[in-house]
Write an enzyme that holds these catalytic residues in place. Sequence first.
Site, PDB file in Angstrom:
ATOM      1  N   TYR A 155       1.023  -1.364   0.076  1.00  0.00           N
ATOM      2  CA  TYR A 155       0.101   0.038  -0.194  1.00  0.00           C
ATOM      3  C   TYR A 155       0.620   1.112   0.009  1.00  0.00           C
ATOM      4  CZ  TYR A 155      -3.969   3.179   1.337  1.00  0.00           C
ATOM      5  OH  TYR A 155      -4.699   4.159   1.512  1.00  0.00           O
ATOM      6  N   LYS A 159       0.988   4.187  -2.754  1.00  0.00           N
ATOM      7  CA  LYS A 159       0.651   5.722  -2.656  1.00  0.00           C
ATOM      8  C   LYS A 159       1.748   6.558  -2.539  1.00  0.00           C
ATOM      9  CE  LYS A 159      -3.972   5.075  -1.704  1.00  0.00           C
ATOM     10  NZ  LYS A 159      -4.858   5.574  -2.687  1.00  0.00           N
TER      11      LYS A 159
HETATM   12  P1  NAI Z   1     -13.770   2.756   0.160  1.00  0.00           P
HETATM   13  O1  NAI Z   1     -13.308   1.287   0.351  1.00  0.00           O
HETATM   14  O2  NAI Z   1     -14.480   3.073   1.181  1.00  0.00           O
HETATM   15  O3  NAI Z   1     -14.152   3.239  -1.006  1.00  0.00           O
HETATM   16  C1  NAI Z   1     -13.454   2.880  -2.306  1.00  0.00           C
HETATM   17  C2  NAI Z   1     -14.274   2.736  -3.373  1.00  0.00           C
HETATM   18  O4  NAI Z   1     -13.615   2.438  -4.464  1.00  0.00           O
HETATM   19  C3  NAI Z   1     -15.450   1.806  -3.300  1.00  0.00           C
HETATM   20  O5  NAI Z   1     -16.793   2.489  -3.936  1.00  0.00           O
HETATM   21  C4  NAI Z   1     -14.788   0.618  -4.320  1.00  0.00           C
HETATM   22  O6  NAI Z   1     -15.979   0.021  -5.174  1.00  0.00           O
HETATM   23  C5  NAI Z   1     -14.069   1.461  -5.402  1.00  0.00           C
HETATM   24  N1  NAI Z   1     -13.048   0.780  -6.180  1.00  0.00           N
HETATM   25  C6  NAI Z   1     -12.270  -0.237  -5.417  1.00  0.00           C
HETATM   26  N2  NAI Z   1     -11.432  -0.738  -6.631  1.00  0.00           N
HETATM   27  C7  NAI Z   1     -11.850  -0.203  -7.802  1.00  0.00           C
HETATM   28  C8  NAI Z   1     -11.273  -0.315  -8.874  1.00  0.00           C
HETATM   29  N3  NAI Z   1     -10.585  -1.074  -9.386  1.00  0.00           N
HETATM   30  N4  NAI Z   1     -12.059   0.696  -9.840  1.00  0.00           N
HETATM   31  C9  NAI Z   1     -12.950   1.506  -9.624  1.00  0.00           C
HETATM   32  N5  NAI Z   1     -13.407   1.554  -8.276  1.00  0.00           N
HETATM   33  C10 NAI Z   1     -12.926   0.819  -7.339  1.00  0.00           C
HETATM   34  O7  NAI Z   1     -12.415   3.588   0.490  1.00  0.00           O
HETATM   35  P2  NAI Z   1     -12.353   4.974   0.837  1.00  0.00           P
HETATM   36  O8  NAI Z   1     -11.650   4.798   2.382  1.00  0.00           O
HETATM   37  O9  NAI Z   1     -13.070   6.054   0.650  1.00  0.00           O
HETATM   38  O10 NAI Z   1     -10.863   5.375   0.121  1.00  0.00           O
HETATM   39  C11 NAI Z   1     -10.819   6.193  -0.991  1.00  0.00           C
HETATM   40  C12 NAI Z   1      -9.479   6.695  -1.369  1.00  0.00           C
HETATM   41  O11 NAI Z   1      -8.733   7.264  -0.279  1.00  0.00           O
HETATM   42  C13 NAI Z   1      -8.533   5.349  -1.443  1.00  0.00           C
HETATM   43  O12 NAI Z   1      -7.392   5.720  -2.548  1.00  0.00           O
HETATM   44  C14 NAI Z   1      -7.724   5.121  -0.263  1.00  0.00           C
HETATM   45  O13 NAI Z   1      -6.595   4.389  -0.678  1.00  0.00           O
HETATM   46  C15 NAI Z   1      -7.574   6.543   0.091  1.00  0.00           C
HETATM   47  N6  NAI Z   1      -7.483   6.512   1.623  1.00  0.00           N
HETATM   48  C16 NAI Z   1      -8.116   6.256   2.414  1.00  0.00           C
HETATM   49  C17 NAI Z   1      -7.791   6.360   4.011  1.00  0.00           C
HETATM   50  C18 NAI Z   1      -8.825   5.726   4.921  1.00  0.00           C
HETATM   51  O14 NAI Z   1      -8.368   5.613   6.149  1.00  0.00           O
HETATM   52  N7  NAI Z   1     -10.111   5.300   4.470  1.00  0.00           N
HETATM   53  C19 NAI Z   1      -6.827   7.059   4.509  1.00  0.00           C
HETATM   54  C20 NAI Z   1      -5.962   7.610   3.374  1.00  0.00           C
HETATM   55  C21 NAI Z   1      -6.236   7.457   1.852  1.00  0.00           C
END
Ligand code: NAI
Length: 256
Positions: A155, A159
Amino acid sequence: MAGRVEGKVALITGAAEGIGAASARALGAEGAKLVLTDINDNGVKSLAAELERDGAAAIGLRHDVSDEAGWESVMAATLSRFGRLDVLVNNAGIAFVGPTAETSLADWRRMLAVNLDGVFLGTKYAIRAMAGEGGSIINVSSILGIDGAATAAAYCASKGGVRLFTKSVALECGEAGNGIRVNSIHPGYIHTSMFDSDVAAFGSLEAKMKKVSALHPIGRIGQPAEIAAGVVFLASDESSFMTGSELVIDGGYTAR
Ligand code: NAI
């Protein structure tokens, strides 16, 4: 009064839930026209319908960000429906933890395919779609694109890659004089499904919440809307002098 991104066309990946959905709601509330994409077809279509009921123009499309042909169709659909693209939020991402010595090559490749190839492909097609008009590309990295973390090497690699990819493309767009700004956002831990889904190392969600909250000097983890606020800022002309920058929204996590 006009919204902060009134009339701008914004494409958000991974928009069915979490940070992507919060960003869609926030951009819609500030007047953007929205293209919401996700592998979760139903989720993204029902969010688009909800936002349309609230008065925004929105479409939801099934899309895997690691698939190049998918990007070509999503961009074609965006230009066909709205005629332009002003903002791309490369938000879709996946996460897993595990010892490096136990990580399969297939899992490593899947992580990089979604988190890094997806950002590359989105940026490639957005630069083409924004040609001549300028725009804002927002890449969702992480605090784990700045700091390392044990058992999160894949990861962190993805990132960290997004962070320097962003700066390099910002320099390239600056040299080209094409008016496209490219910035990354670095959230601390945010309460989404991604946070809730991986509790094995902590025993329970409650134990994880307590332990992870303590890593943030502000004393808690963040909410999706707190990242969406940064997305709106970078999408809007309020950030017109920002490119190649990293917007850290992390409750103080990286201040240590
Ligand atoms: P989440 O898991 O709640 O939502 C992610 C969304 O991306 C889901 O709707 C999923 O269906 C979609 N997704 C997954 N693989 C996909 C693909 N191959 N193509 C298109 N869509 C896809 O995740 P969250 O927490 O909202 O994360 C969003 C972004 O923020 C990510 O890039 C994550 O790495 C980043 N992030 C999240 C943190 C956290 O603590 N939740 C912290 C730092 C960064």
